[in-house]
Enzyme design. Structure first.
Site, PDB file in Angstrom:
ATOM      1  N   TYR A  11       0.834  -1.215   0.000  1.00 39.07           N
ATOM      2  CA  TYR A  11       0.000   0.000   0.000  1.00 39.07           C
ATOM      3  C   TYR A  11       0.865   1.260   0.000  1.00 39.07           C
ATOM      4  O   TYR A  11       0.627   2.186  -0.759  1.00 39.07           O
ATOM      5  CB  TYR A  11      -0.909   0.013   1.236  1.00 39.07           C
ATOM      6  CG  TYR A  11      -1.920  -1.086   1.220  1.00 39.07           C
ATOM      7  CD1 TYR A  11      -3.020  -1.019   0.388  1.00 39.07           C
ATOM      8  CD2 TYR A  11      -1.769  -2.214   2.023  1.00 39.07           C
ATOM      9  CE1 TYR A  11      -3.956  -2.034   0.348  1.00 39.07           C
ATOM     10  CE2 TYR A  11      -2.701  -3.235   1.996  1.00 39.07           C
ATOM     11  CZ  TYR A  11      -3.789  -3.142   1.158  1.00 39.07           C
ATOM     12  OH  TYR A  11      -4.699  -4.153   1.118  1.00 39.07           O
ATOM     13  N   VAL A  75      15.124  -7.319  -1.662  1.00 39.47           N
ATOM     14  CA  VAL A  75      16.022  -6.375  -0.982  1.00 39.47           C
ATOM     15  C   VAL A  75      16.688  -7.118   0.170  1.00 39.47           C
ATOM     16  O   VAL A  75      16.004  -7.766   0.967  1.00 39.47           O
ATOM     17  CB  VAL A  75      15.231  -5.178  -0.412  1.00 39.47           C
ATOM     18  CG1 VAL A  75      16.139  -4.242   0.367  1.00 39.47           C
ATOM     19  CG2 VAL A  75      14.480  -4.448  -1.510  1.00 39.47           C
ATOM     20  N   GLU A 164     -10.898 -11.711  11.916  1.00 38.09           N
ATOM     21  CA  GLU A 164     -11.381 -11.709  10.528  1.00 38.09           C
ATOM     22  C   GLU A 164     -11.215 -13.099   9.906  1.00 38.09           C
ATOM     23  O   GLU A 164     -12.078 -13.572   9.167  1.00 38.09           O
ATOM     24  CB  GLU A 164     -10.630 -10.658   9.712  1.00 38.09           C
ATOM     25  CG  GLU A 164     -11.008  -9.234  10.110  1.00 38.09           C
ATOM     26  CD  GLU A 164     -10.833  -8.230   8.988  1.00 38.09           C
ATOM     27  OE1 GLU A 164      -9.807  -8.296   8.303  1.00 38.09           O
ATOM     28  OE2 GLU A 164     -11.732  -7.377   8.799  1.00 38.09           O
ATOM     29  N   GLN A 308      -4.642   1.761   5.920  1.00 40.30           N
ATOM     30  CA  GLN A 308      -5.132   3.146   5.810  1.00 40.30           C
ATOM     31  C   GLN A 308      -4.035   4.159   6.133  1.00 40.30           C
ATOM     32  O   GLN A 308      -3.792   5.103   5.399  1.00 40.30           O
ATOM     33  CB  GLN A 308      -6.188   3.348   6.896  1.00 40.30           C
ATOM     34  CG  GLN A 308      -7.604   3.443   6.460  1.00 40.30           C
ATOM     35  CD  GLN A 308      -8.484   3.743   7.682  1.00 40.30           C
ATOM     36  OE1 GLN A 308      -8.327   4.774   8.332  1.00 40.30           O
ATOM     37  NE2 GLN A 308      -9.381   2.843   7.992  1.00 40.30           N
TER      38      GLN A 308
HETATM   39  C1  LIG Z   1      -5.601 -10.309   7.287  1.00 40.19           C
HETATM   40  C2  LIG Z   1      -5.314  -8.841   7.429  1.00 40.19           C
HETATM   41  C3  LIG Z   1      -6.363  -7.923   7.418  1.00 40.19           C
HETATM   42  C4  LIG Z   1      -6.104  -6.553   7.538  1.00 40.19           C
HETATM   43  N1  LIG Z   1      -7.160  -5.672   7.489  1.00 40.19           N
HETATM   44  C5  LIG Z   1      -6.917  -4.342   7.499  1.00 40.19           C
HETATM   45  C6  LIG Z   1      -7.983  -3.413   7.338  1.00 40.19           C
HETATM   46  O1  LIG Z   1      -9.151  -3.794   7.252  1.00 40.19           O
HETATM   47  N2  LIG Z   1      -7.683  -2.080   7.295  1.00 40.19           N
HETATM   48  C7  LIG Z   1      -6.391  -1.627   7.376  1.00 40.19           C
HETATM   49  O2  LIG Z   1      -6.169  -0.413   7.304  1.00 40.19           O
HETATM   50  N3  LIG Z   1      -5.342  -2.477   7.552  1.00 40.19           N
HETATM   51  C8  LIG Z   1      -5.574  -3.825   7.612  1.00 40.19           C
HETATM   52  N4  LIG Z   1      -4.523  -4.709   7.741  1.00 40.19           N
HETATM   53  C9  LIG Z   1      -3.148  -4.189   7.917  1.00 40.19           C
HETATM   54  C10 LIG Z   1      -2.549  -3.829   6.562  1.00 40.19           C
HETATM   55  O3  LIG Z   1      -2.660  -4.910   5.674  1.00 40.19           O
HETATM   56  C11 LIG Z   1      -1.082  -3.432   6.719  1.00 40.19           C
HETATM   57  O4  LIG Z   1      -0.998  -2.422   7.679  1.00 40.19           O
HETATM   58  C12 LIG Z   1      -0.531  -2.948   5.374  1.00 40.19           C
HETATM   59  O5  LIG Z   1      -0.503  -4.013   4.460  1.00 40.19           O
HETATM   60  C13 LIG Z   1       0.853  -2.332   5.510  1.00 40.19           C
HETATM   61  O6  LIG Z   1       1.188  -1.777   4.269  1.00 40.19           O
HETATM   62  P1  LIG Z   1       2.703  -1.658   3.799  1.00 40.19           P
HETATM   63  O7  LIG Z   1       2.684  -0.962   2.498  1.00 40.19           O
HETATM   64  O8  LIG Z   1       3.523  -1.128   4.911  1.00 40.19           O
HETATM   65  O9  LIG Z   1       3.208  -3.158   3.629  1.00 40.19           O
HETATM   66  P2  LIG Z   1       2.691  -4.432   2.835  1.00 40.19           P
HETATM   67  O10 LIG Z   1       1.296  -4.302   2.418  1.00 40.19           O
HETATM   68  O11 LIG Z   1       3.077  -5.577   3.723  1.00 40.19           O
HETATM   69  O12 LIG Z   1       3.626  -4.435   1.543  1.00 40.19           O
HETATM   70  C14 LIG Z   1       5.011  -4.683   1.628  1.00 40.19           C
HETATM   71  C15 LIG Z   1       5.537  -4.982   0.242  1.00 40.19           C
HETATM   72  O13 LIG Z   1       6.948  -5.138   0.351  1.00 40.19           O
HETATM   73  C16 LIG Z   1       7.358  -6.291  -0.376  1.00 40.19           C
HETATM   74  N5  LIG Z   1       8.561  -6.818   0.280  1.00 40.19           N
HETATM   75  C17 LIG Z   1       8.678  -7.219   1.555  1.00 40.19           C
HETATM   76  N6  LIG Z   1       9.928  -7.591   1.822  1.00 40.19           N
HETATM   77  C18 LIG Z   1      10.626  -7.436   0.684  1.00 40.19           C
HETATM   78  C19 LIG Z   1      11.998  -7.626   0.319  1.00 40.19           C
HETATM   79  N7  LIG Z   1      12.905  -8.066   1.191  1.00 40.19           N
HETATM   80  N8  LIG Z   1      12.374  -7.333  -0.948  1.00 40.19           N
HETATM   81  C20 LIG Z   1      11.475  -6.878  -1.861  1.00 40.19           C
HETATM   82  N9  LIG Z   1      10.183  -6.677  -1.569  1.00 40.19           N
HETATM   83  C21 LIG Z   1       9.760  -6.936  -0.317  1.00 40.19           C
HETATM   84  C22 LIG Z   1       6.170  -7.239  -0.302  1.00 40.19           C
HETATM   85  O14 LIG Z   1       6.176  -8.160  -1.384  1.00 40.19           O
HETATM   86  C23 LIG Z   1       4.989  -6.263  -0.359  1.00 40.19           C
HETATM   87  O15 LIG Z   1       4.587  -6.027  -1.689  1.00 40.19           O
HETATM   88  C24 LIG Z   1      -4.762  -6.097   7.654  1.00 40.19           C
HETATM   89  C25 LIG Z   1      -3.707  -7.020   7.673  1.00 40.19           C
HETATM   90  C26 LIG Z   1      -3.973  -8.378   7.550  1.00 40.19           C
HETATM   91  C27 LIG Z   1      -2.815  -9.363   7.548  1.00 40.19           C
END
Ligand SMILES: Cc1cc2nc3c(=O)[nH]c(=O)nc-3n(C[C@H](O)[C@H](O)[C@H](O)COP(=O)(O)OP(=O)(O)OC[C@H]3O[C@@H](n4cnc5c(N)ncnc54)[C@H](O)[C@@H]3O)c2cc1C
Length: 392
Positions: A11, A75, A164, A308
């Site tokens: 996200y 990474v 969930e 979010q």
């Molecule tokens: C089941 C579930 C339900 C949820 N429901 C909600 C909700 O209803 N509302 C809400 O706001 N939040 C919700 N969350 C929380 C939300 O999903 C996370 O807070 C959010 O995904 C974090 O976003 P991010 O961009 O930090 O990381 P992520 O979405 O985890 O994305 C990280 C990215 O980095 C990449 N990556 C990781 N490590 C490496 C590496 N070493 N090298 C290259 N690429 C890498 C991954 O492939 C991924 O694409 C939920 C989480 C879960 C598990």
């Protein structure tokens, strides 16, 4: 040309490149280990099999603006002194002027004995698919094994993700019972939680509704039950041994291991950043999303880690990078929650939305709110075509 490197196409990462795209005299590189983005907020639906992976994933290359270079690679390390990022496949490290670390979350086992070996984590598409495969295999095996542990499922932790996931599980269970000709009265779904209360962010009446809904559909939550050990067929808490052949580990998350591998000052792989979302002493390094801990000036605590908030941080980061390039002051990140929605399967749930959670909802309308939020997210990140595909 200013080189901006964005790590992670979750996200936070996707929104960052979208907001930075079109900035003059910059070159943006986005890195992710996968060729696809996944909607992490829907991983539990894939884990239980109420949804297919292709409905919550889309091709990163097709979704990002044309002026962004995408590299599919892992990474492994960030060197803030030399301003480089080491990748697994690419021999030459990436050089940056600005870095955005958005590597997301990993499952946290809190060092509990056996958890990493025997618990099934939920942290990405592969782990979600592994849970589904394991669950269906154990249920299918029962008719030959007559081992009742094949019909027992334990969900460890009763946080947002666990609840969930339990909601999806109780929704799908009747069709699994029918498909595999299982004795419904022998199915056991148990959830173990260390804390005395669950979902503290919700009004108690909504929590009671969720607990009762799950209990009515066969999932029993045991609170004040800290897990001491996980074995191949059981979860142990004090003198109690809960037996099951499917043990799902959703007790919480930490940030990316790349954070500790890079020797950053961190706690559970999360870096406490400044209110401008930069790393202390490194104003050119922004850490956002679930790998960061961001101070909330109103409460003095850290914001929770949610999708979010990750998106709001990404928008703010892009603004601050542009300000830094222009030589104007960076601004502090503040955030006002749009509300919290917890689904209990695809047809019901609980929610608090509006100012300070003013509007409290439970039941079928919540499922509609959740779907709208998810569809909006897919549309914003990947475009209209993907949203239509997801709806079909
Ligand atoms: C089941 C579930 C339900 C949820 N429901 C909600 C909700 O209803 N509302 C809400 O706001 N939040 C919700 N969350 C929380 C939300 O999903 C996370 O807070 C959010 O995904 C974090 O976003 P991010 O961009 O930090 O990381 P992520 O979405 O985890 O994305 C990280 C990215 O980095 C990449 N990556 C990781 N490590 C490496 C590496 N070493 N090298 C290259 N690429 C890498 C991954 O492939 C991924 O694409 C939920 C989480 C879960 C598990």
């Amino acid at each position: 040309m200013t080189e901006i490197v964005v790590l992670g196409a979750g996200y936070a990462g996707l929104r960052t490149v979208r907001e930075l795209s079109g900035t003059s005299n910059v070159h943006i590189t986005l890195v992710d280990r996968n060729s696809y983005h996944y909607e992490a907020t829907a991983l539990h639906t894939v884990a239980i099999g109420t949804n297919e992976a292709e409905h919550i994933t889309f091709d990163i290359q097709k979704a990002i603006p044309k002026d962004v270079t995408f590299k599919q690679d892992n990474v492994t390390r960030i060197d803030t002194q030399n301003k480089t990022v080491t990748l697994e496949k690419e021999a030459t490290p990436l050089q940056y002027d600005y870095l955005v670390v958005a590597l997301g979350f990993e499952s946290e086992d809190f060092g509990i004995k056996g958890a990493a070996t025997y618990g099934l984590p939920l942290q990405d598409i592969e782990s979600a698919q592994a849970i589904r495969k394991h669950l269906e295999e154990r249920l299918a095996a029962y008719n030959d094994s007559h081992d009742e542990r094949d019909l027992h499922i334990i969900v460890c932790g009763a946080g947002f993700t666990s609840i969930e996931l339990l909601g999806e599980l109780v929704y799908r269970m009747p069709s699994l019972v029918e498909q595999y000709h299982l004795p419904a009265d022998k199915i056991q779904i148990t959830c173990l939680e260390a804390m005395p209360k669950i979902l503290p962010m919700f009004d108690q009446k909504l929590v009671d509704f969720a607990v009762q809904f799950l209990a009515d559909h066969g999932a029993i939550i045991h609170t004040s039950t800290p897990i001491d050990e996980v074995t191949d067929h059981s979860v142990i808490s004090g003198d109690n041994v809960y037996e099951a052949n499917t043990i799902i580990w959703t007790t919480g998350v930490r940030g990316s291991h790349v954070i500790s591998d890079s020797h950053f000052d961190q706690k559970r792989n999360r870096v406490a950043v400044t209110s401008q979302l930069t790393m202390k002493d490194h104003p050119e390094v922004f850490i956002i999303g679930d790998s960061s801990a961001v101070p909330d000036p109103a409460s003095g605590r850290f914001y929770p880690t949610t999708g979010q908030i990750s998106i709001a941080q990404a928008t703010h980061t892009a603004k601050n990078i542009k300000a830094s390039i222009d030589g104007t002051p960076l601004s502090d990140f503040t955030y006002k929650s749009l509300g919290t929605v917890c689904s209990l399967g695809p047809t019901t749930g609980i929610a608090e939305i509006g100012d300070s959670g003013r509007i409290k909802l439970k039941g079928r309308k919540v499922a509609l709110v959740k779907k709208m939020v998810n569809d909006r997210s897919i549309m914003e990140e990947s475009g209209f075509a993907n949203m239509m595909r997801n709806l079909s």
